[in-house]
Design an enzyme around this catalytic site. Structure first.
Site, mmCIF file in Angstrom:
data_model
loop_
_atom_site.group_PDB
_atom_site.id
_atom_site.type_symbol
_atom_site.label_atom_id
_atom_site.label_comp_id
_atom_site.label_asym_id
_atom_site.label_seq_id
_atom_site.Cartn_x
_atom_site.Cartn_y
_atom_site.Cartn_z
ATOM 1 N N TYR A 145 0.764 -1.124 -0.125
ATOM 2 C CA TYR A 145 -0.010 0.049 -0.056
ATOM 3 C C TYR A 145 0.824 1.347 -0.205
ATOM 4 C CZ TYR A 145 -3.828 3.296 1.376
ATOM 5 O OH TYR A 145 -4.717 4.040 1.548
ATOM 6 N N PHE A 191 -12.900 -0.032 17.605
ATOM 7 C CA PHE A 191 -13.296 0.616 19.088
ATOM 8 C C PHE A 191 -14.737 0.733 19.322
ATOM 9 C CE2 PHE A 191 -9.234 2.832 20.142
ATOM 10 C CZ PHE A 191 -8.448 1.777 20.194
ATOM 11 N N ARG A 277 1.171 10.145 13.812
ATOM 12 C CA ARG A 277 0.764 10.733 12.718
ATOM 13 C C ARG A 277 -0.091 11.880 12.689
ATOM 14 N NH1 ARG A 277 -0.185 7.386 8.350
ATOM 15 N NH2 ARG A 277 1.719 6.438 8.729
#
Length: 314
Positions: A145, A191, A277
């Site tokens: 990716y 989650f 990030r």
């Protein structure tokens, strides 16, 4: 205006983009091979006279006349999906870009590549600016990716320099909201579903690794703004929310909205999983006059409500 082609249009961001463009009255052709996208995401649009769905794999050429704009969002974007068939993922990034750039060249269409923050790998610079070349493992499990998107960016700029194709490159950071696939392994959907089921939240590493989360409506706004800039704006442009949260903070927010106590099951951090990030969106603010407007609490509430409704229909 002619047609707008959206590849990967039955996916999460793609289907939201198609809906917005159709609402604006644009003629939209949605191209998707349904390998990770779902037809149900655009089913309601098929009754619209200005929307067309085509089942097609962009690893093979696609011929269409009267195209003014091409949004290339066709590629699995979650590790579960893109690691399932890594060779196909690489082919989709490279051959898809190659065939669509050829179509853009022939039809004189603007073309936008949905690239990714993954081109920065596990970054050594924080926050990440567009000029940062990244820290990517070219032979790791995620490289199909990461490197596929990096190669697509390179091909876009080669077509721009050699053939004067009107390109736009968006480096998309974590995006969430209604329309997410509950089984694609993204952290927010994981989650939410674990909390809704009453399970412990699976936490990789120590939970202190960070991400920045952009609500899908904000992301769609940014993509449309970028597409409609003049020829001089090529990108790459970071698109995402610069507000950073640890995985532990995110889990606590979801638990708080649902009004439940949460527990954790800690597991080893996957190979090459980024520790931090966060986008520097100075360029997007200055050039696109764009910044995210949906706060994380509001976005999570809408996303949780979507998943609750999804569960009721099953």
């Amino acid at each position: 205006m002619g047609k707008i082609l959206v590849t990967g249009g039955a996916g999460f961001i793609g289907s939201n983009l198609c809906e917005r463009l159709v609402t604006y009255g644009q003629k939209v052709v949605c191209l998707d091979d349904l390998s990770s996208g779902k037809k149900i995401n655009v089913q309601y649009l098929m009754e619209k006279p200005n929307f067309e769905f085509v089942n097609h794999d962009i690893c093979f050429p696609y011929h269409c006349e009267g195209i003014d704009q091409i949004y290339n969002l066709a590629c699995p974007a979650s590790p579960i999906f893109y690691q399932d068939d890594p060779i196909q993922t690489s082919k989709t990034s490279f051959l898809g870009a190659f065939h669509l750039l050829g179509l853009a060249k022939r039809t004189c269409a603007k073309i936008l590549q949905a690239s990714t923050s993954e081109v920065y790998g596990d970054p050594l610079i924080h926050p990440q600016k567009e000029g940062y070349f990244g820290n990517v493992n070219p032979i790791g499990l995620r490289s199909c990716y990461d490197e596929g998107k990096r190669l697509a960016e390179s091909l876009f700029f080669d077509y721009y320099r050699k053939h004067d194709v009107q390109i736009k490159i968006a480096r998309i950071f974590n995006t969430y909201g209604p329309g997410m696939d509950e089984s694609d392994g993204r952290v927010i959907s994981n989650f939410i579903f674990q909390v809704l089921r009453g399970d412990s939240i699976t936490m990789y590493g120590d939970g202190r690794q960070t991400r920045s989360f952009c609500y899908v409506d904000d992301m769609v706004n940014a993509l449309i703004l970028l597409m409609n800039t003049d020829h001089s704006v090529t990108g790459p442009v970071n698109l995402g929310n610069p507000v950073e949260y640890s995985m532990l903070e995110l889990a606590q927010k979801i638990g708080s909205i649902l009004g439940v106590e949460i527990s954790f099951e800690f597991k080893r951090l996957p190979e090459d999983d980024p520790k931090q990030r966060k986008p520097d969106i100075t360029f997007a603010k200055n050039i696109l006059k764009w910044k995210p407007t949906v706060q994380i609490h509001d976005g999570l509430e809408k996303t949780i409500e979507y998943f609750k409704c999804l569960n009721k229909t099953k």
